[in-house]
Design an enzyme around this catalytic site. Structure first.
Site, PDB file in Angstrom:
ATOM      1  N   PRO A   2      60.050  52.386  42.513  1.00  0.00           N
ATOM      2  CA  PRO A   2      59.621  52.482  43.902  1.00  0.00           C
ATOM      3  C   PRO A   2      58.914  51.216  44.360  1.00  0.00           C
ATOM      4  CG  PRO A   2      59.077  54.482  42.708  1.00  0.00           C
ATOM      5  CD  PRO A   2      59.539  53.486  41.690  1.00  0.00           C
ATOM      6  N   GLU A   3      59.252  50.745  45.546  1.00  0.00           N
ATOM      7  CA  GLU A   3      58.580  49.593  46.120  1.00  0.00           C
ATOM      8  C   GLU A   3      57.578  50.065  47.158  1.00  0.00           C
ATOM      9  OE1 GLU A   3      61.080  46.348  47.279  1.00  0.00           O
ATOM     10  OE2 GLU A   3      62.404  46.567  45.551  1.00  0.00           O
TER      11      GLU A   3
END
Length: 293
Positions: A2-3
């Site tokens: 996840p960014e």
């Protein structure tokens, strides 16, 4: 992994459940994730009230009235499931996708009122730790982080100073967490496309010695901000294991202009180029050689 947009989306999904609510109990089902849990982890959390749930880079920060902050990182496959008392069948109830294996439920937080939040992480690259809130900025995980790309400090003048004299690529500079906190590979590729800049360009070539930021850096700042804002609005990108806190998939991946589009036509109006994939520092970069210079 996840960014920033995915983590921010999860933060927003959890904040309404956790903030202002007391932790009545914690189940720790293994001794470690990526790192060992801190000593007396469950005991230190039980009885504390969550004052606020914030984000710094890709970390979730739950400030507690005990004077400590719970630092959480989801790693590559971590996700949260929210089970509200008596609401399991109501529309909008938060949950993980049904395919998630309960054997990967490693931490369960119980809250006053009956709500339960479960942390599920098949690969166990995520982690949780506790730190003194008063000294949080100096914590080793947070002390060296750069500016937030969604904050006021992220502007063309900042990038000019950060890029000046750098021989590394602009792509590498953008995902350097010491310069910009939370910006990852996917959204750096998309931002560079919007700004019309090649990921191979040296970062220093965009900076001016006199300190006056040029139009290319102005475009880059606007591109970074817009791509992150749109990704948060869309709920992030449902790549691999990622799901939002409410169990639904993010869908920004359907708006990708370059990422994972190797050999497909460029989406910029009037451009006849094909998207190309290259490897930079072990990461895939996608760009259009025809219109990104």
């Amino acid at each position: 992994m996840p960014e920033l947009p995915e983590v921010e989306t999860v933060r927003r999904g959890l904040a309404g459940i956790m903030e202002g609510v007391r932790v009545t109990g914690v189940e720790q089902r293994r001794s470690d994730l990526r790192f060992p849990f801190p000593e007396r982890f469950c005991e230190r959390l039980t009885g504390a009230t969550v004052l606020a749930l914030d984000r710094r880079a890709k970390y979730l920060l739950a400030a507690l009235d005990s004077g400590e902050t719970l630092i959480m990182h989801m790693g590559m496959s971590g996700a949260f499931r929210i089970d509200a008392e008596g609401q399991a069948d109501k529309p909008g109830d938060a949950h993980l996708s049904r395919g998630k294996f309960a054997g990967h439920d490693h931490v369960v937080f119980h809250f006053a009122g009956g709500t339960k939040i479960t942390y599920n992480d098949p690969r166990r690259f995520g982690f949780m730790t506790l730190a003194e809130t008063a000294n949080l900025r100096a914590h080793p995980l947070l002390a060296g982080l750069g500016v937030e790309p969604t904050g006021n400090a992220f502007n063309a003048a900042y990038l000019n100073a950060a890029f000046l004299g750098r021989r590394t690529s602009v792509k590498a500079a953008l995902i350097d967490q010491r310069l910009i906190a939370g910006l990852g590979n996917i959204y750096a590729c998309e931002a560079l496309f919007r700004a019309g800049l090649s990921p191979r360009r040296r970062a220093g070539t965009l900076a001016r010695v006199n300190g006056g930021a040029g139009g290319r850096l102005e475009r880059l700042v606007l591109a970074v901000r817009s791509v992150i804002d749109e990704a948060i609005e869309a709920g992030g990108s449902s790549l691999r294991d990622y799901v939002r806190a409410d169990g639904s998939l993010g869908y920004f991946q359907h708006r990708f202009s370059v990422y994972d589009r190797d050999e497909l036509p460029c989406t910029r109006p009037g451009c006849t180029g094909l998207i190309r994939r290259i490897v930079q520092a072990g990461r895939s970069s996608f760009y259009c050689p025809a219109c990104q210079r």
